[in-house]
Design an enzyme around this catalytic site. Structure first.
Site, PDB file in Angstrom:
ATOM      1  N   CYS A 121       0.805  -1.223   0.000  1.00  8.29           N
ATOM      2  CA  CYS A 121       0.000   0.000   0.000  1.00  8.29           C
ATOM      3  C   CYS A 121       0.839   1.274   0.000  1.00  8.29           C
ATOM      4  O   CYS A 121       2.058   1.237   0.008  1.00  8.29           O
ATOM      5  CB  CYS A 121      -0.998  -0.049   1.146  1.00  8.29           C
ATOM      6  SG  CYS A 121      -2.306  -1.269   0.841  1.00  8.29           S
ATOM      7  N   ASP A 122       0.130   2.384   0.073  1.00  5.42           N
ATOM      8  CA  ASP A 122       0.605   3.690  -0.366  1.00  5.42           C
ATOM      9  C   ASP A 122       2.042   4.064   0.011  1.00  5.42           C
ATOM     10  O   ASP A 122       2.867   4.317  -0.838  1.00  5.42           O
ATOM     11  CB  ASP A 122      -0.343   4.772   0.153  1.00  5.42           C
ATOM     12  CG  ASP A 122      -1.704   4.686  -0.507  1.00  5.42           C
ATOM     13  OD1 ASP A 122      -2.013   3.645  -1.094  1.00  5.42           O
ATOM     14  OD2 ASP A 122      -2.468   5.648  -0.427  1.00  5.42           O
ATOM     15  N   LYS A 123       2.350   4.166   1.294  1.00  8.16           N
ATOM     16  CA  LYS A 123       3.674   4.659   1.692  1.00  8.16           C
ATOM     17  C   LYS A 123       4.659   3.529   1.946  1.00  8.16           C
ATOM     18  O   LYS A 123       5.859   3.772   2.072  1.00  8.16           O
ATOM     19  CB  LYS A 123       3.555   5.531   2.954  1.00  8.16           C
ATOM     20  CG  LYS A 123       2.530   6.636   2.853  1.00  8.16           C
ATOM     21  CD  LYS A 123       2.750   7.508   1.633  1.00  8.16           C
ATOM     22  CE  LYS A 123       1.585   8.442   1.396  1.00  8.16           C
ATOM     23  NZ  LYS A 123       0.323   7.779   1.067  1.00  8.16           N
ATOM     24  N   GLU A 446      -3.597  14.200   2.662  1.00  6.46           N
ATOM     25  CA  GLU A 446      -4.335  14.097   1.407  1.00  6.46           C
ATOM     26  C   GLU A 446      -5.650  14.863   1.492  1.00  6.46           C
ATOM     27  O   GLU A 446      -6.295  14.894   2.540  1.00  6.46           O
ATOM     28  CB  GLU A 446      -4.603  12.632   1.070  1.00  6.46           C
ATOM     29  CG  GLU A 446      -3.338  11.877   0.686  1.00  6.46           C
ATOM     30  CD  GLU A 446      -3.601  10.434   0.304  1.00  6.46           C
ATOM     31  OE1 GLU A 446      -4.738   9.959   0.524  1.00  6.46           O
ATOM     32  OE2 GLU A 446      -2.678   9.784  -0.213  1.00  6.46           O
ATOM     33  N   SER A 472      -5.149  11.905  -2.732  1.00  8.22           N
ATOM     34  CA  SER A 472      -5.196  10.456  -2.863  1.00  8.22           C
ATOM     35  C   SER A 472      -5.148  10.104  -4.340  1.00  8.22           C
ATOM     36  O   SER A 472      -5.543  10.900  -5.204  1.00  8.22           O
ATOM     37  CB  SER A 472      -6.496   9.927  -2.249  1.00  8.22           C
ATOM     38  OG  SER A 472      -6.752   8.611  -2.671  1.00  8.22           O
TER      39      SER A 472
END
Length: 562
Positions: A121-123, A446, A472
């Protein structure tokens, strides 16, 4: 071997005793084999990571089979969707640096010969890539994979962005309570990263073209057998690369960064990829000019429009040929990619992807029929953003080329959300949200809630939003982020006042407030200096050390302190 530092010589007998105590060494000869770290990110509260324990077990078995010894450790993870819209979002981007620091610490403290990274996921993905660049130990990445798209009771395809926009639609009264609850229950049906071309999937696709992961890493479903076999094959390849001493910095060159941005343009990826890829370049010692990104955009066609910009999910892209089909198509246009670079497979980008043809031209368009002749992301410059800003042009209605409207200014995310919800924000506004950058937020939160509310209320073509915060990957609409310098560093976004006319010009890639320089200079004289919002804990340290978005929002110790 690098690991000889902790296991060879009489003086390391105590270390060997501790290694025996782990139970990882099954025979006397195991001490002579490469030691491989499995940098995992299993965590129960993140749906993209709940299955990673199983994947790590597959990797361990394959690493042993390949003749090396696996040792697993874990990093932290933040779910941006759960952390959205409250203080938790302040920790999301900063968690990237913790992940990089934690992985660096374990890898270098124990002198591993290679690292098998399992992000999703993102980070987590960029944090692990930063660690790989920093440690420069032979490494391979295999992500957890995307989740399936959801399906509403009426047969409508759903992703997490559908749910965020449903909040605005429900407040507006355009969907019923029953429809709202049905979407909530069905938007995220399986484990895996969220099903659209959001930040997690954008980064996992970019790893393929960077050369750090195997083909189809970005699109094979989390629940698929292909994902599990990919883990096995990646483990075998890593052990081979340890023997050949193929390192991340051999793979991630300036040309690889160019190609990452080119794929991002072709797929209309998240604006966050700009932030993370610049950080990766910085960690790899590559000086990368933002203007270079616009040059790439001009030569790269937009070939695949994926949720939130369409109803197509990552699984649809996979069935249409995946990232290899997009890379193969881009290679047909000379000068778009650098296909003769080495990758983690030991082969070139060309060898990995040549001949992988598109299987569904509705999902992935061919070169002769792109969505747009130019890429899905743009860097804007102007008197609001002298060091740049980012917009996902692929998420903007194609009819909009310039947008000039009146500013309505807010000094926080929460003030803006309240104004949008109570209809203070109306058609004809440019919403300005500032003091939400890396230092100002802190953590560059975000702005998905305000952009989703704007779109959910049907104002996506009539209201723009500009910010020194970020978005996002699920954001769409006229949304400009990463404005640099940020307001907390005295950036010009701090000088905008209500009623100022702002022009967003997508054709010329500019972002300006239409005020004379002498007016802006007078405003600067009366500008109140920024004071840090957080005085203790990690965010206080982050505020003191973080740089602006145009350098990737990395933490740097001032030169006078080194």
């Amino acid at each position: 071997m690098r690991s000889d530092m902790i296991k060879k010589g009489d003086h390391q007998a105590p270390a060997r005793s501790l290694l025996h105590a782990t139970g990882a060494l099954k025979s006397p000869t195991d001490m002579n084999k490469p030691f491989v770290a499995i940098c995992n990110s299993y965590i129960d509260i993140v749906p993209g990571h709940v299955h990673l324990r199983e994947l790590a077990d597959i990797a361990k078995e394959a690493i042993r089979e390949a003749g090396a010894i696996p040792f697993e450790f874990n990093t932290i993870g933040v779910d941006d969707g759960i952390a959205m819209g409250h203080i938790g979002m302040r920790y999301s981007l900063p968690s990237r640096e913790i992940i990089a620091d934690a992985a660096e610490t374990v890898i270098n403290a124990h002198w591993f010969d290679g690292v098998f990274y399992i992000p999703n996921c993102d980070k987590i993905t960029p944090g692990m890539i930063l660690a790989a660049m920093r440690t420069n130990v032979p490494a391979i990445f295999c992500s957890g994979g995307p989740m399936k798209a959801g399906l509403s009771a009426h047969g409508k395809a759903l992703t997490l962005s559908s749910m965020f926009e449903a909040v605005g639609a429900f407040k507006e009264g355009s969907i019923s309570k029953e429809e709202f609850l049905d979407m909530e229950q069905n938007a995220c049906p399986t484990c895996g990263s969220c099903a659209g071309m959001f930040t997690a999937n954008s980064m996992n696709c970019l790893m393929e073209v960077l050369g750090l992961a195997l083909p189809y890493n970005g699109t094979a479903l989390a629940v698929s057998d292909q994902r599990r076999e990919m883990i096995r094959q990646a483990a075998f390849k890593l052990v081979e690369n340890i023997k050949n001493d193929l390192k991340p910095r051999d793979i991630v060159t300036r040309e690889a960064i160019d190609d990452a941005f080119a794929l991002d343009m072709a797929m209309g990826g998240s604006t966050n990829t700009v932030l993370h890829t610049l950080a990766i370049a910085n960690e790899a010692g590559i000086d990368y000019d933002l203007e270079r990104i616009n040059a790439i955009a001009k030569r790269t066609p937009y070939l695949s429009k994926i949720a939130p910009s369409s109803s197509y999910s990552m699984h649809d892209v996979h069935e249409a040929g995946g990232v290899p089909a997009i890379i193969n198509e881009l290679m047909k246009k000379d000068g778009t990619l650098h296909p003769d670079r080495i990758t983690v497979t030991g082969k070139t980008l060309r060898e990995n992807n040549e001949g992988k043809e598109i299987k569904n031209f509705d999902v992935i368009h061919p070169l002769d029929a792109p969505y747009d002749a130019q890429g899905g992301l743009s860097i804007l410059f102007g008197n609001i953003a002298p060091k740049g800003a980012v917009i996902k042009v692929g998420g903007v209605d194609p009819s909009i080329k310039t947008f000039t409207r009146k500013a309505i200014c807010f000094n926080s995310h929460d003030e803006a959300v309240e104004a949008i919800d109570n209809r203070t924000v109306r058609a004809g506004h440019v919403v300005v949200i500032r003091y939400e950058g890396p230092k100002g937020g802190p953590g560059m939160p975000e702005m998905l809630a305000p952009t989703s509310s704007i779109v959910g209320r049907g104002l996506g073509k009539d209201v723009a939003l500009i910010t020194d915060g970020r978005f996002s990957g699920a954001t769409r609409g006229i949304a400009v982020g990463h404005i640099s310098p940020e307001a907390a560093s005295g950036g010009p976004i701090a000088l905008i006042e209500d009623g100022d006319e702002i022009t967003i010009d997508l054709t010329n890639r500019t972002l300006n407030v239409n005020q004379p320089e002498d007016v802006l200079a007078r405003r600067r004289e009366s500008l109140t200096p920024f004071k840090a919002k957080v005085k203790t804990g990690y965010l206080a340290r982050y505020t003191a050390l973080v740089t602006s978005a145009n350098t990737g929002g990395v933490m740097q110790v001032p030169e006078n302190l080194i």
